[in-house]
Design a protein around this motif. Structure first.
Motif, PDB file in Angstrom:
ATOM      1  N   TRP A 121       0.829  -1.205   0.000  1.00 20.99           N
ATOM      2  CA  TRP A 121       0.000   0.000   0.000  1.00 20.99           C
ATOM      3  C   TRP A 121       0.867   1.260   0.000  1.00 20.99           C
ATOM      4  O   TRP A 121       0.606   2.211  -0.747  1.00 20.99           O
ATOM      5  CB  TRP A 121      -0.936  -0.010   1.203  1.00 20.99           C
ATOM      6  CG  TRP A 121      -1.937   1.105   1.188  1.00 20.99           C
ATOM      7  CD1 TRP A 121      -1.846   2.297   1.856  1.00 20.99           C
ATOM      8  CD2 TRP A 121      -3.163   1.162   0.459  1.00 20.99           C
ATOM      9  NE1 TRP A 121      -2.947   3.085   1.597  1.00 20.99           N
ATOM     10  CE2 TRP A 121      -3.774   2.412   0.739  1.00 20.99           C
ATOM     11  CE3 TRP A 121      -3.808   0.270  -0.390  1.00 20.99           C
ATOM     12  CZ2 TRP A 121      -4.993   2.786   0.191  1.00 20.99           C
ATOM     13  CZ3 TRP A 121      -5.030   0.641  -0.937  1.00 20.99           C
ATOM     14  CH2 TRP A 121      -5.609   1.887  -0.649  1.00 20.99           C
ATOM     15  N   ILE A 122       1.905   1.266   0.832  1.00 23.25           N
ATOM     16  CA  ILE A 122       2.806   2.418   0.887  1.00 23.25           C
ATOM     17  C   ILE A 122       3.475   2.637  -0.463  1.00 23.25           C
ATOM     18  O   ILE A 122       3.615   3.770  -0.939  1.00 23.25           O
ATOM     19  CB  ILE A 122       3.858   2.233   1.997  1.00 23.25           C
ATOM     20  CG1 ILE A 122       3.195   2.309   3.375  1.00 23.25           C
ATOM     21  CG2 ILE A 122       4.959   3.290   1.893  1.00 23.25           C
ATOM     22  CD1 ILE A 122       4.124   1.966   4.524  1.00 23.25           C
ATOM     23  N   ASP A 161      -7.421   4.685  -6.453  1.00 22.77           N
ATOM     24  CA  ASP A 161      -6.690   3.937  -7.472  1.00 22.77           C
ATOM     25  C   ASP A 161      -5.835   2.837  -6.843  1.00 22.77           C
ATOM     26  O   ASP A 161      -5.695   1.747  -7.419  1.00 22.77           O
ATOM     27  CB  ASP A 161      -5.811   4.878  -8.299  1.00 22.77           C
ATOM     28  CG  ASP A 161      -6.625   5.723  -9.278  1.00 22.77           C
ATOM     29  OD1 ASP A 161      -7.745   5.300  -9.623  1.00 22.77           O
ATOM     30  OD2 ASP A 161      -6.149   6.793  -9.670  1.00 22.77           O
ATOM     31  N   ALA A 162      -5.252   3.133  -5.687  1.00 23.40           N
ATOM     32  CA  ALA A 162      -4.452   2.114  -5.005  1.00 23.40           C
ATOM     33  C   ALA A 162      -5.319   0.923  -4.611  1.00 23.40           C
ATOM     34  O   ALA A 162      -4.917  -0.238  -4.765  1.00 23.40           O
ATOM     35  CB  ALA A 162      -3.787   2.707  -3.762  1.00 23.40           C
ATOM     36  N   ARG A 163      -6.526   1.207  -4.151  1.00 20.39           N
ATOM     37  CA  ARG A 163      -7.440   0.129  -3.789  1.00 20.39           C
ATOM     38  C   ARG A 163      -7.801  -0.713  -5.021  1.00 20.39           C
ATOM     39  O   ARG A 163      -7.898  -1.940  -4.952  1.00 20.39           O
ATOM     40  CB  ARG A 163      -8.702   0.717  -3.161  1.00 20.39           C
ATOM     41  CG  ARG A 163      -9.639  -0.338  -2.582  1.00 20.39           C
ATOM     42  CD  ARG A 163     -10.896  -0.408  -3.433  1.00 20.39           C
ATOM     43  NE  ARG A 163     -11.734  -1.531  -2.996  1.00 20.39           N
ATOM     44  CZ  ARG A 163     -12.100  -2.517  -3.797  1.00 20.39           C
ATOM     45  NH1 ARG A 163     -11.740  -2.544  -5.062  1.00 20.39           N
ATOM     46  NH2 ARG A 163     -12.850  -3.492  -3.331  1.00 20.39           N
ATOM     47  N   VAL A 214      -4.896  -3.082  -5.802  1.00 15.78           N
ATOM     48  CA  VAL A 214      -4.889  -4.215  -4.878  1.00 15.78           C
ATOM     49  C   VAL A 214      -5.976  -5.215  -5.256  1.00 15.78           C
ATOM     50  O   VAL A 214      -5.742  -6.430  -5.314  1.00 15.78           O
ATOM     51  CB  VAL A 214      -5.085  -3.742  -3.422  1.00 15.78           C
ATOM     52  CG1 VAL A 214      -5.270  -4.944  -2.481  1.00 15.78           C
ATOM     53  CG2 VAL A 214      -3.899  -2.893  -2.972  1.00 15.78           C
ATOM     54  N   ALA A 215      -7.169  -4.713  -5.536  1.00 14.72           N
ATOM     55  CA  ALA A 215      -8.289  -5.586  -5.894  1.00 14.72           C
ATOM     56  C   ALA A 215      -7.990  -6.362  -7.174  1.00 14.72           C
ATOM     57  O   ALA A 215      -8.287  -7.566  -7.268  1.00 14.72           O
ATOM     58  CB  ALA A 215      -9.564  -4.765  -6.060  1.00 14.72           C
ATOM     59  N   LEU A 216      -7.400  -5.691  -8.172  1.00 13.87           N
ATOM     60  CA  LEU A 216      -7.074  -6.361  -9.424  1.00 13.87           C
ATOM     61  C   LEU A 216      -6.015  -7.440  -9.206  1.00 13.87           C
ATOM     62  O   LEU A 216      -6.139  -8.564  -9.728  1.00 13.87           O
ATOM     63  CB  LEU A 216      -6.560  -5.337 -10.446  1.00 13.87           C
ATOM     64  CG  LEU A 216      -6.119  -5.910 -11.804  1.00 13.87           C
ATOM     65  CD1 LEU A 216      -7.294  -6.595 -12.503  1.00 13.87           C
ATOM     66  CD2 LEU A 216      -5.542  -4.798 -12.677  1.00 13.87           C
ATOM     67  N   ALA A 217      -4.980  -7.106  -8.436  1.00 15.78           N
ATOM     68  CA  ALA A 217      -3.919  -8.074  -8.174  1.00 15.78           C
ATOM     69  C   ALA A 217      -4.467  -9.301  -7.447  1.00 15.78           C
ATOM     70  O   ALA A 217      -4.138 -10.443  -7.792  1.00 15.78           O
ATOM     71  CB  ALA A 217      -2.811  -7.420  -7.348  1.00 15.78           C
ATOM     72  N   ILE A 218      -5.326  -9.084  -6.455  1.00 16.09           N
ATOM     73  CA  ILE A 218      -5.903 -10.199  -5.712  1.00 16.09           C
ATOM     74  C   ILE A 218      -6.805 -11.038  -6.615  1.00 16.09           C
ATOM     75  O   ILE A 218      -6.778 -12.276  -6.568  1.00 16.09           O
ATOM     76  CB  ILE A 218      -6.700  -9.688  -4.496  1.00 16.09           C
ATOM     77  CG1 ILE A 218      -5.747  -9.070  -3.452  1.00 16.09           C
ATOM     78  CG2 ILE A 218      -7.515 -10.815  -3.868  1.00 16.09           C
ATOM     79  CD1 ILE A 218      -4.787 -10.041  -2.832  1.00 16.09           C
ATOM     80  N   SER A 219      -7.573 -10.387  -7.463  1.00 11.75           N
ATOM     81  CA  SER A 219      -8.472 -11.135  -8.344  1.00 11.75           C
ATOM     82  C   SER A 219      -7.686 -12.034  -9.289  1.00 11.75           C
ATOM     83  O   SER A 219      -8.087 -13.177  -9.560  1.00 11.75           O
ATOM     84  CB  SER A 219      -9.368 -10.179  -9.138  1.00 11.75           C
ATOM     85  OG  SER A 219      -8.641  -9.471 -10.121  1.00 11.75           O
ATOM     86  N   ARG A 220      -6.549 -11.548  -9.791  1.00 11.58           N
ATOM     87  CA  ARG A 220      -5.722 -12.348 -10.681  1.00 11.58           C
ATOM     88  C   ARG A 220      -5.119 -13.537  -9.928  1.00 11.58           C
ATOM     89  O   ARG A 220      -5.010 -14.645 -10.456  1.00 11.58           O
ATOM     90  CB  ARG A 220      -4.607 -11.501 -11.294  1.00 11.58           C
ATOM     91  CG  ARG A 220      -5.097 -10.421 -12.242  1.00 11.58           C
ATOM     92  CD  ARG A 220      -5.732 -11.036 -13.505  1.00 11.58           C
ATOM     93  NE  ARG A 220      -6.092 -10.009 -14.471  1.00 11.58           N
ATOM     94  CZ  ARG A 220      -7.285  -9.442 -14.555  1.00 11.58           C
ATOM     95  NH1 ARG A 220      -8.251  -9.798 -13.714  1.00 11.58           N
ATOM     96  NH2 ARG A 220      -7.525  -8.516 -15.465  1.00 11.58           N
ATOM     97  N   LEU A 221      -4.713 -13.310  -8.700  1.00  7.44           N
ATOM     98  CA  LEU A 221      -4.113 -14.379  -7.917  1.00  7.44           C
ATOM     99  C   LEU A 221      -5.114 -15.498  -7.592  1.00  7.44           C
ATOM    100  O   LEU A 221      -4.779 -16.677  -7.677  1.00  7.44           O
ATOM    101  CB  LEU A 221      -3.535 -13.814  -6.613  1.00  7.44           C
ATOM    102  CG  LEU A 221      -2.261 -12.971  -6.753  1.00  7.44           C
ATOM    103  CD1 LEU A 221      -1.955 -12.245  -5.448  1.00  7.44           C
ATOM    104  CD2 LEU A 221      -1.083 -13.829  -7.169  1.00  7.44           C
TER     105      LEU A 221
END
Length: 204
Positions: free
Chosen positions: A173-174, A186-188, A191-198
């Protein structure tokens, strides 16, 4: 003066005091998040729309202001951590919605904590006070919650679990907020996109 009127007067004075204190804390936070990592009391007072005399009437010195910033940030983060899942997503099969809720919650927590991690002033203050590391308890809770939420396919894949956990960490996040200069929304989304891909394509 009648007792009721005196009580109302005192209540009004207390509310004004609290509002001013919060404006000063908010002004400090805004300055740090906008790149002024070592804001002076003069800068803080100007950003809060008060005089330095008023600032020092509410905070006896800069160190007191810094301590209260740390306390307020950690208290706000703690309150968010303790929020339960909404009742309609408590069932195990709702794990994807639970994960989305976790992302939203972590985003709010990290926004509360961000100023005290990026400003050298607060890092020094925390070290001088022997303050607890705010990221340890949230990290432990995050990993525990992930173990409770994720299905076996994800939870038992160590590499994938660590990737998900790292993506939900405050360090990521930092990096998004400070190094990549993204806004909180945008940061959120990142994170959401990265988690969804994982979670969509588990590694075998």
């Amino acid at each position: 003066m009648p007792k009721v009127a005196e009580e109302k007067k005192n209540d009004g004075r207390h509310e004004r005091t609290e509002r001013t204190r919060q404006r000063i804390l908010d002004a400090t936070r805004d300055l740090i998040l906008n790149g002024s990592l070592r804001p002076t009391t003069t800068e803080i007072a100007q950003n809060a729309g008060v005089t330095t005399r008023t600032l020092f009437r509410h905070f006896s010195d800069a160190e007191t202001l810094h301590r209260e910033m740390i306390t307020a940030a950690e208290a706000n983060a703690e309150a968010v951590i303790d929020e339960p899942f909404p009742l309609d997503i408590t069932a195990p099969q709702q794990w994807q919605r639970q994960l989305t809720h976790i992302i939203d919650r972590r985003s709010r927590i990290y926004e509360h904590l961000l100023p005290i991690y990026v400003s050298p002033i607060f890092q020094r203050q925390r070290a001088n006070q022997g303050h607890k590391d705010s990221r340890q308890q949230p990290n432990t809770r995050r990993r525990k919650r992930l173990n409770q939420v994720l299905p076996d396919e994800l939870r038992n894949n160590k590499t994938l679990f660590e990737a998900i956990d790292a993506t939900l960490g405050i360090e990521f996040w930092i990096s998004l907020r400070q190094s990549q200069k993204l806004g909180a929304d945008d940061a959120r989304k990142v994170v959401a996109l990265a988690i969804s891909r994982l979670v969509e394509a588990p590694q075998k």
